[in-house]
Design an enzyme around this catalytic site. Structure first.
Site, PDB file in Angstrom:
ATOM      1  N   CYS A  21     -16.222  -7.842  26.873  1.00 41.19           N
ATOM      2  CA  CYS A  21     -15.229  -8.888  27.468  1.00 41.19           C
ATOM      3  C   CYS A  21     -15.434  -9.180  28.829  1.00 41.19           C
ATOM      4  CB  CYS A  21     -13.569  -8.394  27.324  1.00 41.19           C
ATOM      5  SG  CYS A  21     -13.201  -8.211  25.598  1.00 41.19           S
ATOM      6  N   LYS A  49      -5.087   3.071  26.836  1.00 40.13           N
ATOM      7  CA  LYS A  49      -6.313   3.694  27.394  1.00 40.13           C
ATOM      8  C   LYS A  49      -6.056   4.903  28.233  1.00 40.13           C
ATOM      9  CE  LYS A  49      -8.416  -1.107  28.351  1.00 40.13           C
ATOM     10  NZ  LYS A  49      -9.227  -1.278  27.306  1.00 40.13           N
ATOM     11  N   HIS A 103     -13.006  -8.092  33.897  1.00 48.57           N
ATOM     12  CA  HIS A 103     -12.851  -8.428  32.585  1.00 48.57           C
ATOM     13  C   HIS A 103     -12.386  -9.889  32.139  1.00 48.57           C
ATOM     14  CE1 HIS A 103     -10.581  -7.491  28.653  1.00 48.57           C
ATOM     15  NE2 HIS A 103     -11.340  -6.482  28.604  1.00 48.57           N
ATOM     16  N   ASP A 138      -6.115  -4.895  38.788  1.00 45.44           N
ATOM     17  CA  ASP A 138      -6.356  -4.681  37.275  1.00 45.44           C
ATOM     18  C   ASP A 138      -6.912  -3.126  37.334  1.00 45.44           C
ATOM     19  OD1 ASP A 138      -7.186  -4.237  34.647  1.00 45.44           O
ATOM     20  OD2 ASP A 138      -8.488  -6.025  34.689  1.00 45.44           O
ATOM     21  N   GLN A 198      -8.994   0.492  33.718  1.00 45.93           N
ATOM     22  CA  GLN A 198     -10.018   1.586  33.722  1.00 45.93           C
ATOM     23  C   GLN A 198      -9.838   2.445  35.037  1.00 45.93           C
ATOM     24  OE1 GLN A 198     -11.764   1.827  31.358  1.00 45.93           O
ATOM     25  NE2 GLN A 198     -11.595  -0.283  30.154  1.00 45.93           N
TER      26      GLN A 198
HETATM   27  N1  PLP Z   1      -8.939  -5.154  32.415  1.00 43.12           N
HETATM   28  C1  PLP Z   1      -9.823  -4.161  32.107  1.00 43.12           C
HETATM   29  C2  PLP Z   1     -10.711  -3.920  33.145  1.00 43.12           C
HETATM   30  C3  PLP Z   1     -10.068  -3.519  30.676  1.00 43.12           C
HETATM   31  O1  PLP Z   1     -11.141  -2.683  30.498  1.00 43.12           O
HETATM   32  C4  PLP Z   1      -9.164  -4.028  29.892  1.00 43.12           C
HETATM   33  C5  PLP Z   1      -9.573  -3.559  28.291  1.00 43.12           C
HETATM   34  O2  PLP Z   1     -10.750  -3.489  27.874  1.00 43.12           O
HETATM   35  C6  PLP Z   1      -8.287  -5.151  30.013  1.00 43.12           C
HETATM   36  C7  PLP Z   1      -8.076  -5.402  31.328  1.00 43.12           C
HETATM   37  C8  PLP Z   1      -7.161  -5.394  29.034  1.00 43.12           C
HETATM   38  O3  PLP Z   1      -6.617  -4.347  28.607  1.00 43.12           O
HETATM   39  P1  PLP Z   1      -5.631  -4.740  27.258  1.00 43.12           P
HETATM   40  O4  PLP Z   1      -6.580  -5.155  26.105  1.00 43.12           O
HETATM   41  O5  PLP Z   1      -5.238  -3.222  27.050  1.00 43.12           O
HETATM   42  O6  PLP Z   1      -4.388  -5.438  27.508  1.00 43.12           O
END
Ligand code: PLP
Length: 390
Positions: free
Chosen positions: A345, A206, A103, A180, A183
């Site tokens: 993203c 999430k 992401h 990270d 998900q």
């Molecule tokens: N990392 C992953 C794999 C994501 O799917 C997301 C959000 O879609 C993020 C990071 C970023 O999360 P946040 O926007 O809640 O900081």
């Protein structure tokens, strides 16, 4: 005019009444600022806020609540590490290893760190099926590798990444690992101690919780070795006319008024998730993935992105021949089916897969098998409409 099918859970989830009630009750009955009042309301809020931290430490099987830093979300957690740890320990020529699945939140902070320090970003490639090319890992890891920053589950393909193997290999060469887990924590049991990652981040919104809160979990000795990133109230032990002494963990990374009520709401979300059971959630979502795969595989105008259902968490992305993902998502919206369309993203990943955009259906445990039928009916309508127009 039709019942909602919400298949955009990878973007954000809906929250149960228990979470909303926890938030409302805090605002109505127990609201003050944390760690600074001597009055009853401030004490009550502080207790609720710190209980939330304890609960998250237990949920992740962290060694201590001091390893749990509240942030505004996964993105903020990654940026915190890139700034506080990265600026202190990364130098010109050092390497940060990421994967092609990432992401943007787990790419851009490292690009920025590279710009500041002269570090080099390298990629673990993926196969055409969207799996990590594990055999490349040994070649890419070297004593120059300072950090492996990797997703636990791809937010586009649903690919489950073999973290245990990666973490062991990274540690063997002396690199740290940031996971990270945006998900994965909401959908699969995460044991911080047995996983052995050095940093792990995720977001409350999430996983049934409020937006505006997330967690950076970090090993205590590593967090202790990092200077604070943001300065301000609450993160200090002492401030003099000519400087300051940072406070203890985890407060030294929580400058200013933290996301108090969102953190309390996040605790309620975790209580709810654990009542349902994360193993059950994971299993159930995989059944939904299998079902959608089976159906989509019968459609010759659909290309499913990513690996087989067995290698996926609850996310299915696909492209429809000659119809843009945005058009599909808009037509699905007309029949009450919410999916996401675009690059989610993850532009480098889409480029690697040779597409500019995809349609993504992402599940949570409150979705129903019948809802998949609604998506398929909507897809059928959309395709017929476009074919007629041609
Ligand atoms: N990392 C992953 C794999 C994501 O799917 C997301 C959000 O879609 C993020 C990071 C970023 O999360 P946040 O926007 O809640 O900081």
């Amino acid at each position: 005019g039709c019942p909602l099918v919400y298949f955009d859970n990878a973007a954000t989830t809906q929250r149960p009444r228990q979470v909303i009630e926890a938030i409302t009750e805090t605002y109505e009955m127990h609201y003050g600022n944390v760690h600074r009042g001597i009055h009853r309301l401030a004490d009550e809020t502080t207790e609720l806020y710190e209980n939330a931290r304890q609960r998250i430490a237990q949920f992740l099987n962290a060694k201590s609540h001091e390893e749990i830093v509240f942030t505004s979300g996964a993105t903020a957690g990654i940026n915190l590490v890139a700034r506080a740890w990265g600026d202190a320990y990364v130098q010109e020529g050092d390497e940060i290893l990421v994967s092609e699945l990432e992401h943007h939140s787990n790419l851009v902070p490292w690009f920025q760190l590279a710009e500041r320090t002269g570090a080099v970003i390298r990629y673990i490639p993926i196969t055409d099926e969207g799996l990590l090319a594990r055999e490349q890992l040994e070649r890419l890891l070297s004593p120059r590798t300072k950090l492996v920053a990797i997703t636990a589950v791809s937010n586009v393909l649903g690919t489950i990444v073999p973290l245990t193997e990666i973490i062991a290999a990274a540690h063997a060469t002396g690199a740290l690992v940031l996971v990270d887990a945006a998900q994965s924590v909401p959908h699969r049991k995460t044991d911080g101690q047995s996983l052995n990652a050095d940093f792990l981040v995720f977001s409350g919104h999430k996983m049934l919780g409020p937006s505006g809160v997330g967690v950076l979990y970090g090993k205590r000795e590593i967090l202790e070795s990092m200077p604070p990133f943001m300065g301000g109230g609450s993160m200090i032990r002492e401030v003099r006319m000519d400087g300051f002494i940072p406070g203890d963990l985890p407060y030294r990374f929580e400058a200013g008024t933290p996301p108090i009520v969102p953190a309390i709401g996040m605790k309620a979300a975790i209580d709810y998730l654990e009542r349902v059971g994360l193993e059950r959630i994971d299993q159930y979502e995989r059944e939904l993935v299998k079902r959608l795969h089976q159906e989509l595989e019968t459609l010759d105008f659909v290309r499913i992105l990513g690996p087989k259902p067995e290698e996926k968490s609850g996310i299915v992305s696909f492209v429809v021949e000659r119809i843009h993902a945005h058009d599909i998502a808009q037509l699905l919206d007309h029949v009450g089916v919410a999916v996401r369309a675009g690059h989610h993203c993850a532009m480098p990943l889409h480029k690697r897969l040779g597409v500019t955009a995809s349609v993504r259906a992402s599940f949570y445990f409150y979705n129903l098998p019948e809802e998949i039928e609604r998506l398929l009916e909507g897809l059928d309508r959309a395709v017929r409409l476009f074919r007629r127009r041609k």
